[in-house]
Design a protein around this motif. Structure first.
Motif, PDB file in Angstrom:
ATOM      1  N   TYR A  93       0.777  -1.351   0.018  1.00 58.58           N
ATOM      2  CA  TYR A  93       0.014  -0.059  -0.113  1.00 58.58           C
ATOM      3  C   TYR A  93       1.011   1.330   0.132  1.00 58.58           C
ATOM      4  O   TYR A  93       0.565   2.081  -0.708  1.00 58.58           O
ATOM      5  CB  TYR A  93      -1.090   0.036   1.246  1.00 58.58           C
ATOM      6  N   ARG A  94       1.688   1.130   0.882  1.00 54.01           N
ATOM      7  CA  ARG A  94       2.899   2.507   0.935  1.00 54.01           C
ATOM      8  C   ARG A  94       3.580   2.523  -0.368  1.00 54.01           C
ATOM      9  O   ARG A  94       3.808   3.745  -0.721  1.00 54.01           O
ATOM     10  CB  ARG A  94       3.555   2.250   2.193  1.00 54.01           C
ATOM     11  N   TYR A  95       3.867   1.718  -0.887  1.00 53.21           N
ATOM     12  CA  TYR A  95       4.882   1.755  -2.143  1.00 53.21           C
ATOM     13  C   TYR A  95       4.113   2.447  -3.144  1.00 53.21           C
ATOM     14  O   TYR A  95       4.541   3.246  -4.073  1.00 53.21           O
ATOM     15  CB  TYR A  95       5.438   0.340  -2.781  1.00 53.21           C
ATOM     16  N   ASP A  96       2.929   1.887  -3.630  1.00 53.76           N
ATOM     17  CA  ASP A  96       1.931   2.248  -4.569  1.00 53.76           C
ATOM     18  C   ASP A  96       1.455   3.574  -4.039  1.00 53.76           C
ATOM     19  O   ASP A  96       1.277   4.580  -5.288  1.00 53.76           O
ATOM     20  CB  ASP A  96       0.576   1.381  -4.805  1.00 53.76           C
ATOM     21  N   TYR A  97       1.199   4.088  -3.024  1.00 58.72           N
ATOM     22  CA  TYR A  97       0.882   5.387  -2.631  1.00 58.72           C
ATOM     23  C   TYR A  97       2.022   6.526  -3.077  1.00 58.72           C
ATOM     24  O   TYR A  97       1.834   7.418  -3.529  1.00 58.72           O
ATOM     25  CB  TYR A  97       0.890   5.579  -1.050  1.00 58.72           C
ATOM     26  N   LEU A  98       3.271   5.895  -2.712  1.00 52.19           N
ATOM     27  CA  LEU A  98       4.553   6.679  -3.234  1.00 52.19           C
ATOM     28  C   LEU A  98       4.797   7.084  -4.702  1.00 52.19           C
ATOM     29  O   LEU A  98       4.814   7.973  -5.261  1.00 52.19           O
ATOM     30  CB  LEU A  98       5.858   6.115  -2.463  1.00 52.19           C
ATOM     31  N   VAL A  99       4.161   5.870  -5.461  1.00 49.52           N
ATOM     32  CA  VAL A  99       4.128   6.003  -6.768  1.00 49.52           C
ATOM     33  C   VAL A  99       3.318   6.988  -7.290  1.00 49.52           C
ATOM     34  O   VAL A  99       3.547   7.930  -8.368  1.00 49.52           O
ATOM     35  CB  VAL A  99       4.034   4.578  -7.584  1.00 49.52           C
ATOM     36  N   THR A 100       1.955   7.041  -6.739  1.00 43.56           N
ATOM     37  CA  THR A 100       0.970   7.831  -7.345  1.00 43.56           C
ATOM     38  C   THR A 100       1.211   9.365  -6.670  1.00 43.56           C
ATOM     39  O   THR A 100       1.218  10.434  -7.386  1.00 43.56           O
ATOM     40  CB  THR A 100      -0.115   7.419  -6.202  1.00 43.56           C
ATOM     41  N   ARG A 106       3.513  15.468  -6.052  1.00 48.62           N
ATOM     42  CA  ARG A 106       3.613  15.940  -4.631  1.00 48.62           C
ATOM     43  C   ARG A 106       4.791  15.250  -3.793  1.00 48.62           C
ATOM     44  O   ARG A 106       4.881  14.329  -3.242  1.00 48.62           O
ATOM     45  CB  ARG A 106       2.323  15.277  -4.011  1.00 48.62           C
ATOM     46  N   TYR A 107       6.041  15.981  -4.295  1.00 51.62           N
ATOM     47  CA  TYR A 107       7.233  15.555  -3.708  1.00 51.62           C
ATOM     48  C   TYR A 107       7.458  15.574  -2.284  1.00 51.62           C
ATOM     49  O   TYR A 107       7.985  14.628  -1.679  1.00 51.62           O
ATOM     50  CB  TYR A 107       8.474  16.219  -4.311  1.00 51.62           C
ATOM     51  N   GLU A 108       7.078  16.553  -1.743  1.00 48.25           N
ATOM     52  CA  GLU A 108       7.063  16.723  -0.360  1.00 48.25           C
ATOM     53  C   GLU A 108       6.333  15.854   0.502  1.00 48.25           C
ATOM     54  O   GLU A 108       6.849  15.304   1.468  1.00 48.25           O
ATOM     55  CB  GLU A 108       6.742  18.105   0.090  1.00 48.25           C
ATOM     56  N   GLN A 109       5.127  15.566  -0.021  1.00 43.24           N
ATOM     57  CA  GLN A 109       4.367  14.477   0.563  1.00 43.24           C
ATOM     58  C   GLN A 109       4.744  13.188   0.575  1.00 43.24           C
ATOM     59  O   GLN A 109       4.814  12.289   1.351  1.00 43.24           O
ATOM     60  CB  GLN A 109       3.059  14.661   0.108  1.00 43.24           C
ATOM     61  N   ALA A 110       5.451  12.914  -0.644  1.00 42.44           N
ATOM     62  CA  ALA A 110       6.218  11.555  -1.023  1.00 42.44           C
ATOM     63  C   ALA A 110       7.182  11.401   0.011  1.00 42.44           C
ATOM     64  O   ALA A 110       7.476  10.216   0.591  1.00 42.44           O
ATOM     65  CB  ALA A 110       6.577  11.530  -2.465  1.00 42.44           C
TER      66      ALA A 110
END
Length: 289
Positions: A93-100, A106-110
């Motif tokens: 879940y976290r990996y695909d969240y980062l891809v999105t 949204r680099y800061e959020q990533a």
């Protein structure tokens, strides 16, 4: 004789009893086999709902992935944020969240979501998202560390090499960046991303004509390449022809950002004043003001 008769009678009885036993045994075995098959069928039927039915989290995850593929990033991010909050130990879940987050810029959020990840266990495609986010937010030390970790796992991964080359370029490690790009382009002479990286490297070294040549090669391969168009406009401006740069912008609206447009427009106005009647922009141009 009497003894022999008794023996014969007993033998017949034993044979008959044995035959009856075998018959009972086979009836019992058939019955057990039937019961076993019924039990297996019952177990299969009981297990089927578990295999077929998806949990609410799985359904939410599939929906988030579909939204990401459709570039509906805002909606996908809301779902991924909920999944990661409810299931913090689920790394997929976290990996695909980062891809999105990376695809949506949204680099800061990533970078915030990536905190706490074990970089040695994180897949290269996720490390590249983190590296790009760190580079765009100017956390160059982190970006270099992440890209090098990705290349430690997969030494031939092109995106990680290019990402590292950009980081080295932007942090003044010019020679290492040039060496890395030189090795990349030898193996990928027609790769557009590699050609663009080399062109940008030439820009950093103020070798504008070499950069311009590469941008034109990219446009021959892919005529609508946005980065190459921006590069040609940017270099045309830097080489002292803002009026030509503005004509290119008019033919390709939306290619340059507002800040760059303002600078080119101001320089064109200054050129107009210096040149007087030698050059005047078209009055119908939407970029006059």
């Amino acid at each position: 004789c009497i003894s022999n008769k008794k023996h014969i009678i007993l033998s017949k009885f034993a044979i008959k009893k044995c035959a009856c036993g075998r018959e009972a045994f086979w009836r019992h075995k058939v019955k057990l086999t039937a019961l076993f098959r019924q039990a297996c069928l019952l177990m299969t039927l009981c297990a089927m709902p578990v295999l077929v039915a998806a949990t609410p989290a799985d359904a939410l995850y599939r929906q988030a992935l579909q939204l990401t593929k459709q570039e509906q990033y805002d909606r996908a991010i809301i779902l991924f944020d909920r999944l990661v909050s409810q299931y913090p130990d689920n790394l997929n879940y976290r990996y695909d969240y980062l891809v999105t987050l990376g695809w949506s810029g949204r680099y800061e959020q990533a970078l915030h979501v990536s905190r706490g990840l074990d970089l040695e266990q994180t897949p290269s495609y996720v490390l590249e998202i983190i590296g790009k986010a760190a580079r765009n937010e100017r956390y160059y030390q982190l970006a270099e560390k992440v890209y090098r970790e990705s290349l430690r796992k997969q030494p031939d991964r092109l995106q990680s090499k290019l990402g590292l080359a950009y980081v080295l370029m932007e942090t003044g490690q010019t020679q290492e960046s040039k060496n890395l790009l030189s090795s990349i382009i030898q193996r990928n002479p027609q790769d557009i991303a590699t050609l663009e990286a080399v062109a940008i490297s030439h820009e950093y070294n103020k070798d504008y004509f070499s950069a311009l040549s590469l941008y034109k090669i990219i446009l021959e391969i892919e005529p609508q390449h946005r980065g190459a168009k921006r590069g040609v406009i940017r270099l045309t401006h830097r080489l002292g022809a803002p009026h030509l740069a503005m004509e290119m912008i008019e033919k390709n609206p939306g290619v340059v950002d507002e800040g760059e447009l303002i600078r080119i427009r101001q320089d064109r106005a200054a050129t107009w004043i210096r040149w007087g009647r030698l050059y005047k922009p078209r009055h119908e141009s939407p970029y006059m003001n």
